[in-house]
Structure formats: C-alpha cells, structure tokens
Design a protein around this motif. Structure first.
Motif, short mmCIF file in Angstrom:
data_model
loop_
_atom_site.label_atom_id
_atom_site.label_comp_id
_atom_site.label_asym_id
_atom_site.label_seq_id
_atom_site.Cartn_x
_atom_site.Cartn_y
_atom_site.Cartn_z
N ASP A 19 0.81 -1.22 0.00
CA ASP A 19 0.00 0.00 0.00
C ASP A 19 0.83 1.26 0.00
OD1 ASP A 19 -2.25 -1.58 0.18
OD2 ASP A 19 -2.44 -1.35 2.34
N GLY A 20 1.12 1.78 -1.17
CA GLY A 20 1.92 2.98 -1.17
C GLY A 20 1.76 3.84 -2.40
N ALA A 75 10.54 6.22 -7.50
CA ALA A 75 10.52 6.47 -6.06
C ALA A 75 9.21 5.93 -5.50
CB ALA A 75 10.64 7.96 -5.79
N ALA A 76 9.27 5.41 -4.27
CA ALA A 76 8.07 4.85 -3.64
C ALA A 76 8.10 5.09 -2.14
CB ALA A 76 7.98 3.35 -3.93
N VAL A 77 6.91 5.29 -1.59
CA VAL A 77 6.71 5.32 -0.14
C VAL A 77 5.62 4.29 0.14
CG1 VAL A 77 5.97 6.68 1.85
CG2 VAL A 77 7.33 7.76 0.04
N ARG A 78 5.96 3.28 0.95
CA ARG A 78 5.02 2.19 1.24
C ARG A 78 4.98 1.93 2.75
NH1 ARG A 78 7.35 0.11 -3.77
NH2 ARG A 78 5.67 -0.07 -5.28
N ARG A 79 3.95 1.24 3.19
CA ARG A 79 3.81 0.88 4.61
C ARG A 79 4.45 -0.48 4.88
NH1 ARG A 79 -2.31 2.20 4.40
NH2 ARG A 79 -2.21 4.46 4.42
N THR A 80 5.04 -0.60 6.07
CA THR A 80 5.62 -1.86 6.53
C THR A 80 5.18 -2.11 7.97
OG1 THR A 80 7.60 -0.91 7.48
CG2 THR A 80 7.70 -1.49 5.15
N GLY A 81 3.93 -2.36 8.18
CA GLY A 81 3.44 -2.54 9.55
C GLY A 81 3.41 -1.21 10.27
N ASP A 82 4.37 -0.97 11.16
CA ASP A 82 4.38 0.26 11.95
C ASP A 82 5.41 1.27 11.44
OD1 ASP A 82 6.65 -1.09 12.69
OD2 ASP A 82 6.37 -0.78 14.84
N ALA A 83 5.79 1.16 10.17
CA ALA A 83 6.80 2.06 9.61
C ALA A 83 6.48 2.37 8.15
CB ALA A 83 8.19 1.43 9.72
N PHE A 84 7.25 3.30 7.60
CA PHE A 84 7.21 3.59 6.17
C PHE A 84 8.53 3.16 5.55
CE2 PHE A 84 4.10 6.83 7.51
CZ PHE A 84 3.08 6.54 6.62
N LEU A 85 8.45 2.57 4.38
CA LEU A 85 9.62 2.23 3.59
C LEU A 85 9.71 3.23 2.44
CD1 LEU A 85 11.96 0.34 2.69
CD2 LEU A 85 10.24 -0.90 1.35
N VAL A 86 10.82 3.95 2.38
CA VAL A 86 11.10 4.84 1.26
C VAL A 86 12.14 4.11 0.40
CG1 VAL A 86 12.00 7.07 0.54
CG2 VAL A 86 10.69 6.88 2.67
N ALA A 87 11.83 3.91 -0.86
CA ALA A 87 12.75 3.20 -1.77
C ALA A 87 12.84 3.95 -3.08
CB ALA A 87 12.25 1.78 -2.01
N VAL A 88 14.07 4.12 -3.56
CA VAL A 88 14.29 4.81 -4.82
C VAL A 88 15.23 3.96 -5.67
CG1 VAL A 88 15.18 6.88 -5.94
CG2 VAL A 88 13.91 7.07 -3.79
N HIS A 127 18.82 -5.34 -8.54
CA HIS A 127 17.95 -6.32 -9.17
C HIS A 127 17.97 -6.03 -10.67
CE1 HIS A 127 14.75 -9.23 -9.57
NE2 HIS A 127 14.12 -8.37 -10.36
N GLY A 128 18.48 -6.97 -11.43
CA GLY A 128 18.63 -6.74 -12.87
C GLY A 128 19.60 -5.61 -13.11
N ASP A 129 19.16 -4.61 -13.86
CA ASP A 129 20.05 -3.48 -14.15
C ASP A 129 19.67 -2.23 -13.34
OD1 ASP A 129 17.69 -2.91 -15.42
OD2 ASP A 129 18.60 -2.37 -17.34
N ALA A 130 18.97 -2.43 -12.22
CA ALA A 130 18.57 -1.30 -11.38
C ALA A 130 19.12 -1.45 -9.96
CB ALA A 130 17.06 -1.19 -11.32
N LYS A 131 19.50 -0.32 -9.40
CA LYS A 131 19.93 -0.24 -8.00
C LYS A 131 18.78 0.39 -7.22
CE LYS A 131 22.36 3.28 -6.97
NZ LYS A 131 23.47 3.99 -7.57
N THR A 132 18.49 -0.16 -6.04
CA THR A 132 17.47 0.43 -5.17
C THR A 132 18.11 0.78 -3.83
OG1 THR A 132 15.69 -0.82 -6.21
CG2 THR A 132 15.26 0.08 -4.01
N VAL A 133 17.93 2.01 -3.41
CA VAL A 133 18.38 2.50 -2.12
C VAL A 133 17.12 2.67 -1.28
CG1 VAL A 133 19.55 4.39 -0.91
CG2 VAL A 133 20.33 3.69 -3.19
N TRP A 134 17.15 2.22 -0.01
CA TRP A 134 15.94 2.26 0.81
C TRP A 134 16.25 2.67 2.25
CZ3 TRP A 134 15.94 -0.97 4.98
CH2 TRP A 134 16.84 -2.05 4.96
N ALA A 135 15.19 3.13 2.92
CA ALA A 135 15.28 3.48 4.35
C ALA A 135 13.92 3.27 4.98
CB ALA A 135 15.72 4.94 4.51
N VAL A 136 13.92 2.90 6.25
CA VAL A 136 12.69 2.67 7.02
C VAL A 136 12.57 3.75 8.08
CG1 VAL A 136 11.51 1.09 8.59
CG2 VAL A 136 12.77 0.17 6.62
N LEU A 137 11.40 4.38 8.12
CA LEU A 137 11.10 5.40 9.13
C LEU A 137 9.89 4.98 9.92
CD1 LEU A 137 12.43 7.02 6.57
CD2 LEU A 137 11.78 8.96 7.97
N PRO A 138 10.01 4.91 11.26
CA PRO A 138 8.86 4.51 12.07
C PRO A 138 7.73 5.53 11.98
CG PRO A 138 10.67 5.23 13.46
CD PRO A 138 11.17 5.23 12.05
#
Length: 140
Positions: A19-20, A75-88, A127-138
């Motif tokens: 859900d993001g 870029a994406a902002v998604r939910r991870t239970g009690d946090a948000f995952l920001v992934a680019v 993954h494949g030819d893409a790099k993903t950088v991510w961070a979790v914020l409560p």
C-alpha cells in the motif's frame, strides 16, 4: 543500524511493504509535485515531524538518483506494519550509495548520512540493471 552510514551503506533487502505511492521521475523539477502528494496523503494520518522526516528522506534519495543514477528513476513510499519504507531505484546498478567522507559540509554530499540518522534501517540492493536505495522510518 540507526545513525551509522559508515563508509558505505549495507547491501541488504528491505522489509516487506505494501500500500503505497509510486512515481516515475525524470527530472528534479518533479520533486515539488511529489512532496505535495506525500503531504496530502499524510496530513490526516500522522504527526508533522514524521511528515517532515519522510519528505526529507524521499527528497534526498530521489534527488541523488536523478542527479547521479543513470536515469529510469522510480521512487516509492510504502507501509511496513508500523513504519514507512522509502525506496528509490535508478539505472546505475554498478555504483553503490557512498556517503561523503571528510568533505566540507558546504560542498554538500551529506544526504546519505542524514538519511541514516533519520531511519531505523537502511540499505541497498541490485535487481537486474537497477539499484534500489531504501530506508525505514517509524510511523510514531
């Protein structure tokens, strides 16, 4: 892991998320629209400081990818239970995220350190030819 960007970011997979919001970006001029959309979505459901931290992390990651990532930025902002995952993701799978070391702060390049400070977990993967950088914020 909080607060330590070290000499590089850890190679790791992010937690599962759902859900993001997702954006395909081609220029930094699109970032104000992205920030406005995130603000609208978070206005009713969270403290202002969370919104500000989330916007700062998303903006730093997305602008880095757009400036240095070889195109195809998502870029994406998604939910991870009690946090948000920001992934680019970007098209430069051969260059890991590398925080600036021994650089005068006036020269910039401190965004990855800031993201590490604001997040409870962070990392990157290829993954494949893409790099993903991510961070979790409560969310609280």
């Amino acid at each position: 892991m909080r607060g330590s960007a070290g000499l590089g970011w850890p190679a790791a997979s992010p937690p599962p998320a759902h859900d993001g919001l997702v954006w395909h970006l081609s220029h930094v001029a699109e970032l104000p629209r992205v920030r406005a959309e995130v603000r609208r979505c978070l206005e009713a459901g969270g403290p202002a400081d969370l919104r500000d931290r989330l916007l700062l992390v998303l903006d730093e990651m997305a602008s880095n990818a757009l400036r240095h990532g070889g195109g195809r930025v998502q870029a994406a902002v998604r939910r991870t239970g009690d946090a948000f995952l920001v992934a680019v993701s970007d098209g430069d799978s051969s260059t890991p995220p590398t925080p600036a070391v021994d650089r005068d702060p006036s020269e910039g390049g401190l965004g990855l350190h800031l993201i590490a400070e604001l997040s409870t977990a962070h990392g990157w993967y290829v993954h494949g030819d893409a790099k993903t950088v991510w961070a979790v914020l409560p969310r609280h």
